[in-house]
Design a protein around this motif. Structure first.
Motif, mmCIF file in Angstrom:
data_model
loop_
_atom_site.group_PDB
_atom_site.id
_atom_site.type_symbol
_atom_site.label_atom_id
_atom_site.label_comp_id
_atom_site.label_asym_id
_atom_site.label_seq_id
_atom_site.Cartn_x
_atom_site.Cartn_y
_atom_site.Cartn_z
ATOM 1 N N MET A 1 0.844 -1.182 0.000
ATOM 2 C CA MET A 1 0.000 0.000 0.000
ATOM 3 C C MET A 1 0.884 1.237 0.000
ATOM 4 O O MET A 1 1.867 1.320 0.733
ATOM 5 C CB MET A 1 -0.882 -0.019 1.244
ATOM 6 N N LEU A 2 0.524 2.202 -0.810
ATOM 7 C CA LEU A 2 1.262 3.456 -0.837
ATOM 8 C C LEU A 2 0.881 4.296 0.365
ATOM 9 O O LEU A 2 -0.284 4.415 0.702
ATOM 10 C CB LEU A 2 0.943 4.237 -2.119
ATOM 11 N N LYS A 3 1.881 4.879 1.000
ATOM 12 C CA LYS A 3 1.637 5.745 2.142
ATOM 13 C C LYS A 3 1.458 7.173 1.647
ATOM 14 O O LYS A 3 2.033 7.574 0.652
ATOM 15 C CB LYS A 3 2.813 5.693 3.110
ATOM 16 N N PHE A 4 0.664 7.937 2.383
ATOM 17 C CA PHE A 4 0.504 9.350 2.054
ATOM 18 C C PHE A 4 1.847 10.037 2.206
ATOM 19 O O PHE A 4 2.502 9.920 3.237
ATOM 20 C CB PHE A 4 -0.543 9.984 2.969
ATOM 21 N N ARG A 5 2.263 10.727 1.175
ATOM 22 C CA ARG A 5 3.594 11.319 1.158
ATOM 23 C C ARG A 5 3.658 12.662 1.866
ATOM 24 O O ARG A 5 4.698 13.058 2.367
ATOM 25 C CB ARG A 5 4.074 11.458 -0.283
ATOM 26 N N GLY A 6 2.586 13.382 1.917
ATOM 27 C CA GLY A 6 2.612 14.671 2.600
ATOM 28 C C GLY A 6 3.505 15.672 1.899
ATOM 29 O O GLY A 6 3.495 15.769 0.686
ATOM 30 N N GLU A 24 5.891 0.437 -0.927
ATOM 31 C CA GLU A 24 5.880 -0.463 -2.076
ATOM 32 C C GLU A 24 6.011 0.256 -3.415
ATOM 33 O O GLU A 24 5.801 -0.350 -4.458
ATOM 34 C CB GLU A 24 4.590 -1.287 -2.056
ATOM 35 N N SER A 25 6.363 1.519 -3.420
ATOM 36 C CA SER A 25 6.429 2.256 -4.674
ATOM 37 C C SER A 25 7.481 1.694 -5.627
ATOM 38 O O SER A 25 7.291 1.720 -6.837
ATOM 39 C CB SER A 25 6.671 3.740 -4.423
ATOM 40 N N SER A 26 8.574 1.155 -5.123
ATOM 41 C CA SER A 26 9.590 0.594 -6.014
ATOM 42 C C SER A 26 9.072 -0.651 -6.733
ATOM 43 O O SER A 26 9.408 -0.887 -7.891
ATOM 44 C CB SER A 26 10.880 0.288 -5.256
ATOM 45 N N THR A 55 -2.696 10.150 -4.414
ATOM 46 C CA THR A 55 -1.555 9.597 -3.689
ATOM 47 C C THR A 55 -0.564 8.961 -4.658
ATOM 48 O O THR A 55 0.648 9.151 -4.542
ATOM 49 C CB THR A 55 -2.025 8.559 -2.650
ATOM 50 N N PHE A 56 -1.079 8.225 -5.646
ATOM 51 C CA PHE A 56 -0.224 7.607 -6.660
ATOM 52 C C PHE A 56 0.551 8.679 -7.434
ATOM 53 O O PHE A 56 1.763 8.567 -7.624
ATOM 54 C CB PHE A 56 -1.074 6.760 -7.616
#
Length: 92
Positions: A1-6, A24-26, A55-56
């Motif tokens: 799951m992608l985390k909120f980057r802020g 998991e972005s990589s 977010t993506f």
């Protein structure tokens, strides 16, 4: 799951190796590289993309102006529910 980057602008200016968020972005980036093309689809909520798509987009903003995906094909798809009420119908 992608985390909120802020507000981690360092991910954009310095690249993902310097980004403080590890997720998991990589894995997603590797899958996009391996694909012949990528389809991006999202519903439109309140005249904007969904929170998940935003977010993506934020997650991968560090690569948008770098040549690593210039040879890839992409399809962008969005949907919106449009009714007469939302169009300013006099029957409101």
């Amino acid at each position: 799951m992608l985390k909120f980057r802020g507000r981690h602008f360092v991910c954009i200016t310095e690249g993902k190796d310097h980004c403080p968020l590890k997720d998991e972005s990589s894995v997603l980036e590797q899958k996009m590289h391996a694909a012949d093309g990528v389809i991006f689809a999202t519903p439109v909520y309140v005249m904007n993309v969904s929170a998940l798509m935003k977010t993506f987009i934020d997650h991968f903003s560090y690569i948008y102006h770098r040549p690593r995906f210039f040879d890839k094909k992409a399809l962008l798809l969005s949907t919106i529910l449009f009714t007469m009420l939302s169009a300013g119908s006099p029957n409101r």
